[in-house]
Design an enzyme around this catalytic site. Structure first.
Site, PDB file in Angstrom:
ATOM      1  N   LYS A  60       0.799  -1.232   0.000  1.00  0.00           N
ATOM      2  CA  LYS A  60       0.000   0.000   0.000  1.00  0.00           C
ATOM      3  C   LYS A  60       0.832   1.283   0.000  1.00  0.00           C
ATOM      4  O   LYS A  60       0.379   2.318  -0.455  1.00  0.00           O
ATOM      5  CB  LYS A  60      -0.963   0.004   1.192  1.00  0.00           C
ATOM      6  CG  LYS A  60      -2.076  -1.033   1.064  1.00  0.00           C
ATOM      7  CD  LYS A  60      -3.080  -0.906   2.189  1.00  0.00           C
ATOM      8  CE  LYS A  60      -4.192  -1.920   2.024  1.00  0.00           C
ATOM      9  NZ  LYS A  60      -5.274  -1.728   2.988  1.00  0.00           N
ATOM     10  N   ASP A  96     -10.054   2.887   2.243  1.00  0.00           N
ATOM     11  CA  ASP A  96     -10.195   2.271   3.575  1.00  0.00           C
ATOM     12  C   ASP A  96     -10.853   3.243   4.564  1.00  0.00           C
ATOM     13  O   ASP A  96     -11.662   2.835   5.399  1.00  0.00           O
ATOM     14  CB  ASP A  96      -8.829   1.845   4.121  1.00  0.00           C
ATOM     15  CG  ASP A  96      -8.271   0.635   3.395  1.00  0.00           C
ATOM     16  OD1 ASP A  96      -9.063  -0.197   2.919  1.00  0.00           O
ATOM     17  OD2 ASP A  96      -7.036   0.515   3.312  1.00  0.00           O
TER      18      ASP A  96
END
Ligand code: ATR
Length: 263
Positions: A60, A96
């Site tokens: 990420k 997220d």
């Protein structure tokens, strides 16, 4: 579209996005690639003209140098879980935070609430960003004080040791650590004595779908939100970025719930 991670075999993203594409009648697929060279994967994405990547652990942060731009959430969080390829221009997003905020706000109001975030890794960063943007009073609780203090200072939260958590009297508590995940399902990151009636407790672990933390919280009268909820909402936002269509959220929820049980 594709999901890249390492390991990636456990990912439910292909199942969830595959069901969503089918429900919307979109001719496409979501494939999982076990990737150890994220830069190479992104060059491949450009060369092949793949529309979207879902990026998972441990890439990420590593993908960021290979992108052309970041959206403001991804910039603030310092991590990307979605890459969109528009005419070979790659933009990094982080859905997220949106997923966490939507899952929480489905059950409670965040604004003004004392909110304890357990853990100080990448998931904690995204969730702290969401909580602070939603007006929550955020605290970080972490095993390693130095890491927790650093994250809290950077994000505008306070740091608490495990012993200080009870006195903070959290109204919302979110576990972002791997404590309680299969195979260590007998563990919980906080003592059951912190749970109270009316509190909201969210888990990001979804294997198993109900952790010891959630079971103990519910036994004490707290409202539990399992890890599938945030997973589905972060995926729904990804789907909208990938396709430009509204996400069939119920189809996506059923696809992941069906993996464990029947919907
Ligand atoms: P991610 O990026 O997925 O959030 P990470 O960067 O590995 O994952 O962070 C994991 C978090 O879980 C950390 O806050 C870690 O605490 P430390 O900073 O002390 O390492 C926490 N964590 C992991 N295992 C733990 C355990 N057994 N007890 C308490 N905290 C734990």
């Amino acid at each position: 579209m594709a999901v890249i991670g390492h390991p990636v075999a456990h990912s439910l993203s292909p199942l969830m996005h595959g069901a969503a594409l089918k429900a919307k009648g979109i001719n496409g697929a979501c494939l999982a690639f076990d990737v150890t060279d994220p830069g190479g994967a992104i060059h491949g994405m450009r060369a092949l003209g793949i529309t979207g990547f879902s990026v998972t652990i441990p890439h990420k942060e590593a993908v960021i140098p290979y992108l052309d731009e970041l959206d403001p959430d991804a910039e603030a969080i310092g991590a990307v879980n979605t890459i969109i390829n528009r005419n070979r221009k790659l933009t990094g997003y982080n859905t997220d935070a949106f997923g966490a905020r939507t899952a929480l706000e489905e059950k409670t109001v965040i604004r003004g609430k004392r909110t304890a975030v357990i853990g100080a890794g990448g998931a904690a960063r995204a969730i702290l960003h969401a909580v602070i943007q939603a007006g929550g009073e955020a605290a970080v609780v972490n095993r390693t004080r130095e890491r927790g203090e650093r994250l809290a200072a950077e994000m505008g939260a306070v740091f608490l040791s495990g012993e200080e958590l009870a006195a903070f009297s959290p109204e919302i508590l979110i576990n972002t650590t791997s404590v309680g995940m299969t195979p260590r399902i007998d563990e919980s990151p906080v003592p059951a004595s912190v749970f109270r009636t009316g509190m909201t407790v969210m888990e990001i672990i979804y294997t198993p779908p109900s952790t010891r933390l959630l079971k103990e919280a519910r036994q004490k009268g707290a409202r539990g939100i399992n890890g599938l909820s945030m997973f589905v909402y972060q995926g729904a936002r990804q789907f909208e970025l990938f396709t430009g269509s509204t996400a069939p959220v119920e189809t996506m929820r059923c696809a992941v719930h069906n993996f464990y049980t029947t919907c």
